[in-house]
Design a protein around this motif. Structure first.
Motif, PDB file in Angstrom:
ATOM      1  N   VAL A  82       4.117 -61.073   6.227  1.00 37.15           N
ATOM      2  CA  VAL A  82       5.218 -61.909   6.710  1.00 37.15           C
ATOM      3  C   VAL A  82       4.827 -63.379   6.638  1.00 37.15           C
ATOM      4  CG1 VAL A  82       6.634 -62.470   8.724  1.00 37.15           C
ATOM      5  CG2 VAL A  82       6.101 -60.070   8.181  1.00 37.15           C
ATOM      6  N   ASP A  83       3.593 -63.685   6.961  1.00 35.37           N
ATOM      7  CA  ASP A  83       3.014 -65.023   6.859  1.00 35.37           C
ATOM      8  C   ASP A  83       1.507 -64.852   6.916  1.00 35.37           C
ATOM      9  OD1 ASP A  83       2.621 -67.731   6.719  1.00 35.37           O
ATOM     10  OD2 ASP A  83       3.949 -68.245   8.371  1.00 35.37           O
ATOM     11  N   ASP A  84       0.766 -65.898   6.577  1.00 30.86           N
ATOM     12  CA  ASP A  84      -0.687 -65.795   6.684  1.00 30.86           C
ATOM     13  C   ASP A  84      -1.079 -65.581   8.144  1.00 30.86           C
ATOM     14  OD1 ASP A  84      -0.841 -66.134   4.002  1.00 30.86           O
ATOM     15  OD2 ASP A  84      -1.638 -68.173   4.047  1.00 30.86           O
ATOM     16  N   PRO A  85      -2.148 -64.829   8.387  1.00 39.02           N
ATOM     17  CA  PRO A  85      -2.483 -64.441   9.764  1.00 39.02           C
ATOM     18  C   PRO A  85      -2.913 -65.613  10.640  1.00 39.02           C
ATOM     19  CG  PRO A  85      -3.568 -63.010   8.146  1.00 39.02           C
ATOM     20  CD  PRO A  85      -3.014 -64.170   7.392  1.00 39.02           C
ATOM     21  N   ARG A 108       7.099 -62.166  18.558  1.00 42.11           N
ATOM     22  CA  ARG A 108       7.185 -62.552  17.155  1.00 42.11           C
ATOM     23  C   ARG A 108       5.936 -62.182  16.371  1.00 42.11           C
ATOM     24  NH1 ARG A 108       8.857 -68.616  18.702  1.00 42.11           N
ATOM     25  NH2 ARG A 108       7.122 -68.144  20.122  1.00 42.11           N
ATOM     26  N   PHE A 109       4.873 -61.772  17.069  1.00 40.03           N
ATOM     27  CA  PHE A 109       3.601 -61.490  16.413  1.00 40.03           C
ATOM     28  C   PHE A 109       3.277 -60.004  16.442  1.00 40.03           C
ATOM     29  CE2 PHE A 109       2.269 -65.940  18.008  1.00 40.03           C
ATOM     30  CZ  PHE A 109       2.843 -66.533  16.885  1.00 40.03           C
ATOM     31  N   GLY A 110       2.666 -59.540  15.370  1.00 39.16           N
ATOM     32  CA  GLY A 110       2.132 -58.192  15.315  1.00 39.16           C
ATOM     33  C   GLY A 110       0.615 -58.245  15.388  1.00 39.16           C
ATOM     34  N   PHE A 111      -0.020 -57.071  15.405  1.00 37.03           N
ATOM     35  CA  PHE A 111      -1.475 -57.017  15.534  1.00 37.03           C
ATOM     36  C   PHE A 111      -1.958 -55.619  15.182  1.00 37.03           C
ATOM     37  CE2 PHE A 111       0.545 -55.860  19.488  1.00 37.03           C
ATOM     38  CZ  PHE A 111      -0.150 -54.743  19.922  1.00 37.03           C
ATOM     39  N   PRO A 112      -3.213 -55.496  14.762  1.00 39.15           N
ATOM     40  CA  PRO A 112      -3.780 -54.163  14.565  1.00 39.15           C
ATOM     41  C   PRO A 112      -4.181 -53.580  15.916  1.00 39.15           C
ATOM     42  CG  PRO A 112      -5.383 -55.830  13.946  1.00 39.15           C
ATOM     43  CD  PRO A 112      -4.129 -56.558  14.322  1.00 39.15           C
ATOM     44  N   ASP A 113      -3.595 -52.464  16.286  1.00 31.87           N
ATOM     45  CA  ASP A 113      -3.942 -51.870  17.568  1.00 31.87           C
ATOM     46  C   ASP A 113      -5.173 -50.984  17.423  1.00 31.87           C
ATOM     47  OD1 ASP A 113      -3.054 -49.462  16.471  1.00 31.87           O
ATOM     48  OD2 ASP A 113      -1.107 -49.548  17.468  1.00 31.87           O
ATOM     49  N   LEU A 207      -4.318 -55.067   6.143  1.00 32.39           N
ATOM     50  CA  LEU A 207      -3.311 -55.957   6.724  1.00 32.39           C
ATOM     51  C   LEU A 207      -1.911 -55.606   6.226  1.00 32.39           C
ATOM     52  CD1 LEU A 207      -5.050 -59.461   6.716  1.00 32.39           C
ATOM     53  CD2 LEU A 207      -5.049 -57.678   8.466  1.00 32.39           C
ATOM     54  N   LYS A 208      -1.790 -55.174   5.004  1.00 28.36           N
ATOM     55  CA  LYS A 208      -0.488 -54.749   4.496  1.00 28.36           C
ATOM     56  C   LYS A 208       0.001 -53.504   5.228  1.00 28.36           C
ATOM     57  CE  LYS A 208      -0.694 -56.651  -0.208  1.00 28.36           C
ATOM     58  NZ  LYS A 208      -0.617 -56.322  -1.645  1.00 28.36           N
ATOM     59  N   ALA A 209      -0.924 -52.571   5.486  1.00 29.42           N
ATOM     60  CA  ALA A 209      -0.537 -51.364   6.228  1.00 29.42           C
ATOM     61  C   ALA A 209      -0.101 -51.719   7.650  1.00 29.42           C
ATOM     62  CB  ALA A 209      -1.704 -50.375   6.253  1.00 29.42           C
ATOM     63  N   SER A 214       4.274 -53.115  11.808  1.00 30.15           N
ATOM     64  CA  SER A 214       4.833 -54.076  12.765  1.00 30.15           C
ATOM     65  C   SER A 214       5.962 -54.923  12.206  1.00 30.15           C
ATOM     66  CB  SER A 214       3.724 -55.006  13.259  1.00 30.15           C
ATOM     67  OG  SER A 214       3.321 -55.912  12.240  1.00 30.15           O
ATOM     68  N   GLY A 215       5.902 -55.270  10.910  1.00 29.39           N
ATOM     69  CA  GLY A 215       6.904 -56.135  10.307  1.00 29.39           C
ATOM     70  C   GLY A 215       6.854 -57.562  10.808  1.00 29.39           C
TER      71      GLY A 215
END
Length: 399
Positions: A82-85, A108-113, A207-209, A214-215
């Motif tokens: 979606v954007d650079d991390p 607005r933010f996702g994360f690896p859980d 990160l793509k996965a 999360s989108g």
């Protein structure tokens, strides 16, 4: 006082049990075999059962990884971030987890859980059935402090790389009595180009996965990234970095405690901890020398810093400042959630450590550059007039 000059009064954590899942339970069969072969299978007899169990689980992970590749392989390859991390960086035990928890309050933010990092090879296909089952065996607290743990909480992406079979300094925890074999992957500065490209590919695939899950723009937290800014900027030119730092006299004993506890729980050897103190002292210098070398490469507006002490004293003010400096959007979106988070943690108890004066003097001598740069008082009992300051590390106060 222990032999390393650290006396600990610990809170939280959990008592280890044989059935508690290990960090490496998500690794594939061949990734696991390679780590053991790299260390010539020097497994302690009492840890042989753990080695066999993880090997068998590795076969299951490899099967599920094949399923995920068949189902999601093309979609992962086509997915764009979606954007650079946003990278939360800083030395271990400096407050990176706390800061990560605060940032992901923003919807607005996702994360690896934790489950994604535990099972990076197949979490998209296995979460629905495997996470609840394994979750029954998981402790409710992290092993080293009073922080709660569950599959949905954010986790270090470095563990995902480990379980994807990518070399990482963390894999040295498996054989703590052997010389470290993956230290080059701390900074990535001396990794052969072919291996570096493999690291980049694996990291981006993960990160793509996570993006599919999360989108959203991803917020990451992993202390080794503090040393990898040059490589991360090559991959993500618009990445944002939030550096958190803490009093070295608090960081040192807490880091010693971290590595001792993780080696005790996660290793295939019975750790003797020889050389641990020197390793912590040296790694800190390596980390911040690499960080200062890369600092000029970060474009204006893409790096902000905060002290752990300031963040704990006034979380709302410091988070609002970070949002403003990094242009992360409307802070009002997060303010109510942050206030609720702060209220929930009002009774949080931290581990307490006492340092032998000789250890304090050694820390002050070796890490003087850090004390001076970030304005922490040097221990009064040590004459530091002749203490060296690394030439590649600035001694000016941060803006």
């Amino acid at each position: 006082m222990s032999k390393n000059g650290v006396k600990a009064k610990e809170v939280g954590g959990y008592r280890d049990r044989p059935w508690i899942p290990r960090f490496w339970d998500g690794i594939t069969f061949w990734g696991w075999v390679k780590v053991m072969a790299d260390h010539r299978f020097k497994i302690a007899p009492r840890r042989l059962g753990m080695a066999i169990l993880i090997t068998l689980i590795g076969l299951f992970n490899s099967f599920l990884a094949l399923i995920q590749k068949l189902v999601y392989g093309r979609k992962i390859a086509r997915t764009a971030l979606v954007d650079d991390p946003i990278f939360i960086i800083g030395h271990w035990r400096s407050g990176t987890t706390l800061l990560h928890e605060m940032f992901i309050l923003d919807p607005r933010f996702g994360f690896p859980d934790s489950y994604a990092c535990f099972a990076p090879n197949h979490f998209l296909v296995s979460r629905w059935f495997l996470a609840p089952l394994v979750g029954l065996l998981m402790p409710k607290m992290r092993p080293i402090d009073n922080m709660p743990f569950d599959w949905n909480r954010p986790q270090e992406d470095e563990f995902a790389l480990c379980n994807m079979g990518v070399p990482s300094p963390y894999l040295s925890l498996i054989f703590p009595n052997e010389p470290p074999r993956y230290d080059a992957y701390l900074t990535l500065e001396n990794v052969p180009q072919r291996e570096l490209e493999r690291w980049k590919k694996a990291f981006l695939t993960f990160l793509k996965a996570v993006t599919i899950q999360s989108g959203k723009r991803i917020v990451l937290k992993s202390p080794p990234h503090t040393c990898r800014i040059k490589v991360l900027l090559e991959m993500f030119p618009r990445a944002k970095f939030v550096h958190i730092y803490r009093d070295p006299l608090a960081v040192y004993p807490s880091t010693i405690n971290l590595w001792k506890r993780l080696s005790k729980d996660e290793a295939l050897q019975v750790p003797h901890y020889q050389g641990l103190e020197e390793r912590v002292l040296t790694t800190f210098c390596r980390m911040y020398e690499a960080f200062e070398r890369a600092r000029p490469l970060v474009p204006t507006g893409q790096l902000a810093e905060v002290s752990y002490e300031a963040l704990v004293a006034d979380p709302e003010r410091e988070m609002e400042r970070l949002y403003r400096e990094l242009d992360l959007g409307d802070f009002e979106t997060i303010r109510p959630r942050l206030r609720e988070f702060i209220a929930e943690r009002s009774n949080y108890k931290r581990n307490k450590f006492e340092l032998d004066p000789a250890v304090q003097r050694e820390i002050a001598h070796r890490w003087r550059f850090f004390f001076e740069k970030y304005g922490y008082p040097l221990p009064e009992s040590h004459d530091l007039a002749s203490a060296p300051t690394p030439s590649r590390t600035s001694s000016s106060r941060p803006a």
